[in-house]
Every structure is written in structure tokens, then in C-alpha cells.
Design a protein around this motif. Structure first.
Motif, PDB file in Angstrom:
ATOM      1  N   LEU A  37       0.826  -1.213   0.000  1.00 53.63           N
ATOM      2  CA  LEU A  37       0.000   0.000   0.000  1.00 53.63           C
ATOM      3  C   LEU A  37       0.855   1.256   0.000  1.00 53.63           C
ATOM      4  O   LEU A  37       0.649   2.173  -0.806  1.00 53.63           O
ATOM      5  CB  LEU A  37      -0.930   0.010   1.214  1.00 53.63           C
ATOM      6  N   CYS A  38       1.844   1.316   0.901  1.00 49.88           N
ATOM      7  CA  CYS A  38       2.655   2.531   1.049  1.00 49.88           C
ATOM      8  C   CYS A  38       3.514   2.799  -0.178  1.00 49.88           C
ATOM      9  O   CYS A  38       3.603   3.936  -0.646  1.00 49.88           O
ATOM     10  CB  CYS A  38       3.532   2.416   2.299  1.00 49.88           C
ATOM     11  N   SER A  39       4.156   1.751  -0.722  1.00 47.43           N
ATOM     12  CA  SER A  39       5.060   1.947  -1.860  1.00 47.43           C
ATOM     13  C   SER A  39       4.301   2.386  -3.109  1.00 47.43           C
ATOM     14  O   SER A  39       4.719   3.329  -3.803  1.00 47.43           O
ATOM     15  CB  SER A  39       5.852   0.671  -2.131  1.00 47.43           C
ATOM     16  N   ASN A  40       3.179   1.730  -3.389  1.00 46.22           N
ATOM     17  CA  ASN A  40       2.405   2.105  -4.582  1.00 46.22           C
ATOM     18  C   ASN A  40       1.747   3.463  -4.412  1.00 46.22           C
ATOM     19  O   ASN A  40       1.731   4.277  -5.346  1.00 46.22           O
ATOM     20  CB  ASN A  40       1.349   1.039  -4.874  1.00 46.22           C
ATOM     21  N   LEU A  41       1.206   3.722  -3.227  1.00 45.90           N
ATOM     22  CA  LEU A  41       0.550   5.003  -2.981  1.00 45.90           C
ATOM     23  C   LEU A  41       1.538   6.152  -3.043  1.00 45.90           C
ATOM     24  O   LEU A  41       1.233   7.232  -3.575  1.00 45.90           O
ATOM     25  CB  LEU A  41      -0.144   4.966  -1.617  1.00 45.90           C
ATOM     26  N   LEU A  42       2.739   5.921  -2.538  1.00 51.85           N
ATOM     27  CA  LEU A  42       3.773   6.958  -2.562  1.00 51.85           C
ATOM     28  C   LEU A  42       4.129   7.341  -3.992  1.00 51.85           C
ATOM     29  O   LEU A  42       4.230   8.532  -4.327  1.00 51.85           O
ATOM     30  CB  LEU A  42       5.014   6.444  -1.828  1.00 51.85           C
ATOM     31  N   LEU A  43       4.290   6.359  -4.864  1.00 49.81           N
ATOM     32  CA  LEU A  43       4.641   6.666  -6.258  1.00 49.81           C
ATOM     33  C   LEU A  43       3.475   7.315  -6.995  1.00 49.81           C
ATOM     34  O   LEU A  43       3.685   8.169  -7.858  1.00 49.81           O
ATOM     35  CB  LEU A  43       5.083   5.393  -6.970  1.00 49.81           C
ATOM     36  N   ILE A  44       2.242   6.933  -6.671  1.00 47.20           N
ATOM     37  CA  ILE A  44       1.077   7.598  -7.272  1.00 47.20           C
ATOM     38  C   ILE A  44       1.065   9.083  -6.900  1.00 47.20           C
ATOM     39  O   ILE A  44       0.852   9.949  -7.756  1.00 47.20           O
ATOM     40  CB  ILE A  44      -0.232   6.922  -6.810  1.00 47.20           C
ATOM     41  N   VAL A  45       1.342   9.380  -5.624  1.00 46.40           N
ATOM     42  CA  VAL A  45       1.375  10.776  -5.168  1.00 46.40           C
ATOM     43  C   VAL A  45       2.497  11.540  -5.848  1.00 46.40           C
ATOM     44  O   VAL A  45       2.307  12.671  -6.312  1.00 46.40           O
ATOM     45  CB  VAL A  45       1.521  10.829  -3.632  1.00 46.40           C
ATOM     46  N   VAL A  46       3.684  10.933  -5.930  1.00 45.97           N
ATOM     47  CA  VAL A  46       4.831  11.588  -6.574  1.00 45.97           C
ATOM     48  C   VAL A  46       4.506  11.942  -8.023  1.00 45.97           C
ATOM     49  O   VAL A  46       4.812  13.046  -8.491  1.00 45.97           O
ATOM     50  CB  VAL A  46       6.081  10.681  -6.497  1.00 45.97           C
TER      51      VAL A  46
END
Length: 308
Positions: A37-46
């Protein structure tokens, strides 16, 4: 819906008795889910907050990460509940819903990877026409197709599966999927099998041909082009190829294990390999694309360290 007077619950029989270790397994799987969740969500936000990343390749990546969030959420919550439970049953409606999630996740992932290979083909083989070929309207259309067609196929297959008369309720897996439910049918499954065959033919094989065609063209340009062209092709295509091969391996094993007897394999290994395309792909994609694409690395560092 599945007739509740016939089958109201399914038993997920692939779970092994973990005994006192079930809380440890629960924590391991929970940490894995949170990492995805954190890794994918972080890249979506970036990608979303930086206008410099609003390019075709990164927009397709964003769609890929969204699908991996969706696919993981379709699996892990029920998986976590089942690990803690001593009776591994799931209601017919919940099983049907997870079946839909599984089908849609696989379809969107494969469509997305095919669209990304087409994008790389245009960028490397037709660089002068790339900006005109990949207009904003075309990008929007490709992303819409990536989600719409798998959604349509899933609705057709799930509705056909839900209308089957079932004579069993034991699924030899740790989650529900379409083929596992079809194997429990005691009536005629011709319509479901024919539909599944044509959907596979129209989607998987046509997408595979597109991917092979694009990479054939890219290899041709690499062998006939300059050293700079080869370096560009390698740097942009390597993450996509790793992601594509990893996902294909997981899907192929899932297809083989669903249709052939795999009882000769240890139960723990069967469970791990059946979950491979759900866990390793969402973990690998952020790692591969985040580390290999310098633009994402630079912007991520500036976001984090500037805030610090």
C-alpha cells in the motif's frame, strides 16, 4: 448471485493448520500488505503532484500502481481474516466478489503492460512523431480501454459463473477465483468455457502479439541504431520487461495449477506460488520503476529531503 439455497458458503481448503504461529503469520502478511500500500501510494502521489511527470509513460505507470493497490485490496483483507480464523469459510457473495476482483486485477495489469510496451515502441522507434502520436486525448483513451475492456469481460464471466448450478463448496485454494468455482459445477459449463476461451483469445493472446511485435521493432532499432539509442532503449525498457516477465510467470503458474494436479508440491509452496502474482508484482513494480527511472528518483528525493 449464486443460489443461496444450494451453496451459501465456500470452504477454502488450502489453508494449513498454523496453530500457535497464526498470529506471527498474520503480522508478516499485514506488514507485506502495508508495504504494498505505502510503496504504490507513494509513487502515485509523486507522479500526480509533479507536473514534470505528467508524461505518457508516467501516466501509464500511475494506472499500473492504482491497479496493484486495487488487486492487493481484493486479496489481503480476506486473507488476513482467514489466517486468524479456525474455520476457513467465506460466504457465496463474498467469494463471488473476490472472484471479480481477481479477474479484473489480472486483466487490467496485462492490458496496462501491453499499452506501456506500445508507448516504449513509439518513443524508441518513432521519436520524432512521439509527441503527436501520444496526445493527451490518446493517453486518456488508452487508459480508459485498459480498464473498460477487462471490466466488461469480468462482468460477463462473473455473471455466467454465478448462474451455474454447483454441487460442491470446497475450493482447494486460499482465495476464490473463477476457475475454482466453475470446477464445482454439476451442470453444463459449455457457455462459460466457450466465453472464457474467446475472452482469452481476444485479450491475452492479442496483447501478447502486440507486446512481441513492439519489442521485435525495438530490438531491430537497437541493433541498427547508435550506442546512445541502445542505451536509451535498455534504460527505458528494462523495468517494463522485468515487470512483464514477473507477472507472466505468476499468471502462467496460476493457470497451470488451476488446471492440473499439483498435489506433489508441498502445501506451503503451492500457497506461495498461487499468491505470487498478487504479492510479488505489487512489491516489485514500485521497486523496479522507482529505482530505475532517474526522474522519479530525483523528484522523490527533492520532495522528501526538501521537507526535512
Amino acid at each position: 448471485m449464486i443460489n443461496s439455497t444450494q451453496v451459501s458458503f465456500f470452504t477454502l481448503a488450502a489453508y494449513c493448520d498454523t496453530g500457535a504461529f497464526k498470529h506471527l503469520y498474520f503480522m508478516i502478511v499485514m506488514c507485506l500488505y502495508m508495504l504494498i500500500l505505502c510503496s504504490n501510494l507513494l509513487l502515485i502521489v509523486v507522479i500526480c503532484v509533479n507536473r514534470s511527470l505528467h508524461e505518457p509513460m508516467y501516466m501509464f505507470l500511475c494506472s499500473l500502481f492504482v491497479n496493484e493497490l486495487y488487486g492487493s485490496t481484493g486479496l489481503f483483507p480476506l486473507l488476513l481474516l482467514q489466517i486468524l480464523s479456525d474455520i476457513h469459510t467465506v460466504s457465496a457473495s463474498a467469494c463471488l466478489l473476490q472472484n471479480f476482483f481477481v479477474f479484473l486485477y489480472g486483466g487490467v495489469e496485462y492490458f496496462n503492460l501491453a499499452v506501456m510496451s506500445y508507448d516504449r515502441y513509439l518513443a524508441i522507434c518513432c521519436p520524432l512523431r512521439y509527441n503527436t502520436q501520444m496526445s493527451f486525448s490518446k493517453i486518456t483513451m488508452l487508459i480508459a480501454v485498459t480498464w473498460f475492456y477487462p471490466l466488461l469481460f469480468c462482468l460477463v464471466m462473473t455473471s455466467l459463473t454465478s448462474s451455474l448450478q454447483l454441487c460442491g463448496s470446497i475450493i482447494q485454494k486460499v482465495y476464490c477465483d473463477n476457475h475454482a468455482v466453475i470446477k464445482l459445477a454439476c451442470g453444463d459449463t459449455t457457455a462459460v468455457n466457450i466465453s472464457g476461451f474467446f475472452i482469452s483469445l481476444l485479450s491475452v493472446f492479442s496483447l501478447l502479439l502486440l507486446i512481441l511485435y513492439t519489442y521485435g521493432k525495438i530490438l531491430k532499432v537497437c541493433f541498427s541504431g547508435s550506442k546512445q539509442t541502445r542505451q536509451k532503449a535498455v534504460s527505458t525498457c528494462t523495468p517494463h520487461l522485468i515487470s512483464l516477465l514477473n507477472f507472466t510467470f505468476g499468471v502462467l503458474f496460476e493457470i497451470v495449477s488451476s488446471r492440473f494436479d499439483m498435489n506433489n508440491l508441498p502445501n506451503v509452496l503451492r500457497i506461495f506460488l498461487s499468491l505470487y502474482w498478487f504479492t510479488c508484482q505489487p512489491l516489485l513494480s514500485p521497486l523496479v520503476y522507482g529505482l530505475n527511472m532517474s526522474k522519479i528518483r530525483i523528484i522523490f528525493k527533492s520532495l522528501v529531503f526538501d521537507k526535512v
